[in-house]
Design a protein around this motif. Structure first.
Motif, PDB file in Angstrom:
ATOM      1  N   LYS A 150       0.847  -1.192   0.000  1.00  0.00           N
ATOM      2  CA  LYS A 150       0.000   0.000   0.000  1.00  0.00           C
ATOM      3  C   LYS A 150       0.885   1.245   0.000  1.00  0.00           C
ATOM      4  O   LYS A 150       1.977   1.232   0.575  1.00  0.00           O
ATOM      5  CB  LYS A 150      -0.892   0.033   1.242  1.00  0.00           C
ATOM      6  N   PRO A 151       0.438   2.339  -0.604  1.00  0.00           N
ATOM      7  CA  PRO A 151       1.215   3.595  -0.515  1.00  0.00           C
ATOM      8  C   PRO A 151       1.433   3.985   0.947  1.00  0.00           C
ATOM      9  O   PRO A 151       0.533   3.836   1.779  1.00  0.00           O
ATOM     10  CB  PRO A 151       0.327   4.608  -1.233  1.00  0.00           C
ATOM     11  N   THR A 152       2.599   4.482   1.242  1.00  0.00           N
ATOM     12  CA  THR A 152       2.945   4.831   2.625  1.00  0.00           C
ATOM     13  C   THR A 152       1.954   5.815   3.224  1.00  0.00           C
ATOM     14  O   THR A 152       1.623   5.738   4.407  1.00  0.00           O
ATOM     15  CB  THR A 152       4.363   5.427   2.666  1.00  0.00           C
ATOM     16  N   ARG A 153       1.438   6.741   2.415  1.00  0.00           N
ATOM     17  CA  ARG A 153       0.516   7.759   2.936  1.00  0.00           C
ATOM     18  C   ARG A 153      -0.772   7.150   3.476  1.00  0.00           C
ATOM     19  O   ARG A 153      -1.494   7.812   4.247  1.00  0.00           O
ATOM     20  CB  ARG A 153       0.198   8.790   1.855  1.00  0.00           C
ATOM     21  N   GLN A 154      -1.104   5.928   3.090  1.00  0.00           N
ATOM     22  CA  GLN A 154      -2.334   5.284   3.534  1.00  0.00           C
ATOM     23  C   GLN A 154      -2.145   4.457   4.805  1.00  0.00           C
ATOM     24  O   GLN A 154      -3.109   3.889   5.318  1.00  0.00           O
ATOM     25  CB  GLN A 154      -2.892   4.385   2.422  1.00  0.00           C
ATOM     26  N   LEU A 155      -0.923   4.389   5.304  1.00  0.00           N
ATOM     27  CA  LEU A 155      -0.644   3.551   6.472  1.00  0.00           C
ATOM     28  C   LEU A 155      -0.811   4.338   7.766  1.00  0.00           C
ATOM     29  O   LEU A 155      -0.583   5.549   7.814  1.00  0.00           O
ATOM     30  CB  LEU A 155       0.783   2.986   6.394  1.00  0.00           C
TER      31      LEU A 155
END
Length: 330
Positions: A150-155
């Protein structure tokens, strides 16, 4: 594994009073003062040790870790990590270490952590087969199989910190410098991170230096602690020995079935807490058995626990003593 002798790191800092006139004057003539971030410390750490590196804000902890990692040059002294001089930044040295800072991130915001893993593999020239085995093991230990793509911004913060650790370990470092690795995490996530760090240390024999303001991290991970204050060494030894030396006493907590008057508790020891459900006493170690016996005979006790004083209090008192001693010496 790590040897530090007479380490000093001093900064030359420009000083000026506020105001436009002082600002203009400083363009042509500047006054400087020397600030000692680290002021002559010595210690050695054996392979595979887990060591807590403690001190108040501004004590010099992060500066020392940056010197050990080769990011800063020492002003004086000799530093060696697994036989290497860190500031030379030899390729073989860089492949052996990793500095993880809880307030900094290496993950790329718009890309998934798996891409950072691959980037680090290329940087450290790790064979693909070896990297896959190591990453698979890290993903299993950290339980991040569902998030690495997943994109880091969504974690979440906890997921990002897990992936940060995994990215830092792709090349299998022998020495880990961990600077506040659990900062900002909730209690349950802190426990997960501690368990992982301990497991990594045990499985791979990695040497670990940990700085943290969460004393639970230190108590859970570090049998030995090195304490510095104002850039100088205050203590180097076992954590249990430090507690006994600074606060040679126990906290006895009684769970009560009925409230107890303060006057009934004071003869037993120093009263730390007293409410309808619980009374906590501070008792010298050699008097614990006698106090517990008297309490059981005279108080409505449902349950009790005997513990060391909180580590935060121990550290605070140690800093107070070292500064008082420094003031007398001056």
């Amino acid at each position: 594994m790590i040897s530090v002798r007479g380490l000093k790191k001093h900064y030359r800092v420009h000083k000026r009073p506020p105001g436009l006139k002082a600002a203009l004057k400083s363009l042509f003539k500047r006054e400087y003062t020397t600030v000692p971030a680290v002021d002559g410390i010595d210690f050695e750490i054996k392979p595979g040790e887990r060591v807590g590196f403690l001190g108040p804000n501004g004590a010099g902890k992060t500066t020392t870790l940056k010197v050990l990692a080769g990011l800063l040059y020492p002003s004086e002294g000799e530093v060696r990590v697994d036989g290497h001089v860190p500031q030379k930044r030899d390729v073989e040295f860089l492949k052996k270490i990793m500095l993880v800072m809880g307030q900094k991130q290496q993950l790329l915001w718009d890309l998934p952590p798996a891409d950072t893993f691959e980037l680090n593999r290329a940087i450290y020239d790790v064979p693909k087969d070896e990297m896959k085995k190591r990453v698979d093991s890290l993903i299993e230990l950290l339980q991040i199989g569902d998030v690495v793509n997943k994109p880091t911004r969504q974690l979440s913060l906890g997921e990002r910190m897990k992936c940060e650790l995994a990215a830092a370990l792709v090349h299998g470092p022998k020495v880990l410098f961990l600077d506040e690795p659990t900062i900002g995490l909730d209690v349950s996530m802190q426990v997960v991170m501690r368990d992982f760090i301990r497991t990594y240390n045990q499985q791979f024999g990695a040497t670990l230096i940990l700085t943290s303001h969460y004393m639970d991290d230190v108590a859970a991970l570090c049998p030995r602690v090195i304490v510095i204050d104002k850039g100088r060494l205050s203590y180097d030894g076992g954590l249990a020995e430090l507690v006994q030396r600074v606060r040679p006493e126990k906290r006895v907590a009684f769970r009560l079935s009925a409230p107890v008057p303060l006057a009934q508790l004071e003869p037993l020891g120093k009263v730390v807490k007293n409410d309808a459900a619980e009374a906590v006493l501070q008792v010298p170690m050699d008097q614990v058995n006698a106090v517990v016996g008297k309490a059981l005979a005279s108080l409505p006790v449902k349950d009790l626990t005997v513990e060391n004083p909180p580590l935060e209090e121990v550290m605070s008192e140690l800093f107070s003593r070292s500064r008082a001693a420094e003031g007398k010496a001056a």
